[in-house]
Design a protein around this motif. Sequence first.
Motif, PDB file in Angstrom:
ATOM      1  N   ASP A  99       0.814  -1.209   0.000  1.00  0.00           N
ATOM      2  CA  ASP A  99       0.000   0.000   0.000  1.00  0.00           C
ATOM      3  C   ASP A  99       0.854   1.269   0.000  1.00  0.00           C
ATOM      4  O   ASP A  99       0.364   2.347  -0.350  1.00  0.00           O
ATOM      5  N   LEU A 100       2.128   1.165   0.386  1.00  0.00           N
ATOM      6  CA  LEU A 100       3.008   2.330   0.473  1.00  0.00           C
ATOM      7  C   LEU A 100       4.459   1.880   0.416  1.00  0.00           C
ATOM      8  O   LEU A 100       4.799   0.802   0.901  1.00  0.00           O
ATOM      9  N   VAL A 101       5.310   2.735  -0.193  1.00  0.00           N
ATOM     10  CA  VAL A 101       6.757   2.514  -0.216  1.00  0.00           C
ATOM     11  C   VAL A 101       7.432   3.685   0.482  1.00  0.00           C
ATOM     12  O   VAL A 101       7.133   4.850   0.205  1.00  0.00           O
ATOM     13  N   ILE A 102       8.348   3.392   1.411  1.00  0.00           N
ATOM     14  CA  ILE A 102       9.183   4.403   2.063  1.00  0.00           C
ATOM     15  C   ILE A 102      10.623   4.066   1.715  1.00  0.00           C
ATOM     16  O   ILE A 102      11.098   2.969   2.019  1.00  0.00           O
ATOM     17  N   SER A 103      11.319   5.012   1.055  1.00  0.00           N
ATOM     18  CA  SER A 103      12.641   4.675   0.537  1.00  0.00           C
ATOM     19  C   SER A 103      13.652   5.792   0.774  1.00  0.00           C
ATOM     20  O   SER A 103      13.350   6.969   0.555  1.00  0.00           O
ATOM     21  N   ASP A 104      14.854   5.391   1.211  1.00  0.00           N
ATOM     22  CA  ASP A 104      15.978   6.314   1.245  1.00  0.00           C
ATOM     23  C   ASP A 104      16.385   6.630  -0.194  1.00  0.00           C
ATOM     24  O   ASP A 104      16.100   5.862  -1.124  1.00  0.00           O
TER      25      ASP A 104
END
Length: 371
Positions: free
Chosen positions: A47-52
Amino acid sequence: MALIVAMDDDETIRSLIVAALRAEGYKVLEAENGARGLEMVREHAPDLVISDVNMPVMDGLAMLKALRADHTIQAIPVILLTSLQEREHVRSGMTGGADDYLTKPLVFEELLQATAAQLDKHLMRQSAKDTAVDSAIDHALQEQKQQLIRVYEKRLLSELEGKWPTADTSTQDQKFANATVLFVDVVSFSALAEKLSTTELSQVVHEFYSNAGNTVYLFGAYHMQFVGDGLLTVFVDSTDTDTVNSGLRATKAALGLIDAAQRVQAFLVSHFPGRSLPRFEVSVGLNSGAVTLARLEEALWGTPQILPVGDTVSACLLLQKQASAAGWKIAMSATLLKAVSKHIKSGRHKRFSAPGRSSALKGTELLGLSL
């Protein structure tokens, strides 16, 4: 339970992010680089991507580009993590299709707030898929990307190169010396999203926005777009509506939107009996003055976007927010009140503090039309 893929090559930071998200009840998969993270996204469709941004093998910008190029996963929202020293990464990420960004060192309260906001938007988009409302929401999300870029340009001031829109496109803008702006916001959307399934929420979204769209167009709206959970509409004087000015038409539309919200409340009661759902409530802001419909040439999507700009628009959004907090259903500015005062019934008057503005906003509560 929402599924999130978190990517960061720093194991300590990644572990902290994962722990914070899991503590909020989210299911989290973690990856040490963009290539491994992209594999997880394609396999699990989160549902969501959190990426450096800075990672080995494949960095966050390359991962984002590949994600947006894959039609099976391109709609998944992405939050990028970077440092304030990497300003060009921020700009590249936002123009490349990121939905938000956070700076390091992370404030985990901000991370959780940004996560919840993107999941809410993603839920709204999914619930309206394959409908006419879906098209309008897609348009609103594209507009929000442009608004985010403008916010970041202002935040970083002269340290970020370039300003947008450019002077070359300003000649194509539509400028109105006197227009009326209406902004309606579904103040109970998040509360309803917690109580309803995606299918049920989709029914509610259909019910209100079909009514809202019909209402504003009935009164001759010139431009309409979605902004978050709300609807922004611009009314202008034109030859086919010269018997009723834009201010009075917008005022009637605002009252019609309150009626539409009451119909949706009746829909909730009849279709979901015994559920103890929050009331479906909206609030409306009205303002009049100079408005420009800026035509923005957006290279990423290939088609121009129209964005209402000017102090009239900004003041309308602030007025709606402040009046909603005061418990008003409809608030109109002092400028609009002068134009329609003999046609309306008014209630309370108040000077609302407006963060970021040099003076308070004068607002009047709209109760109805005079007989």
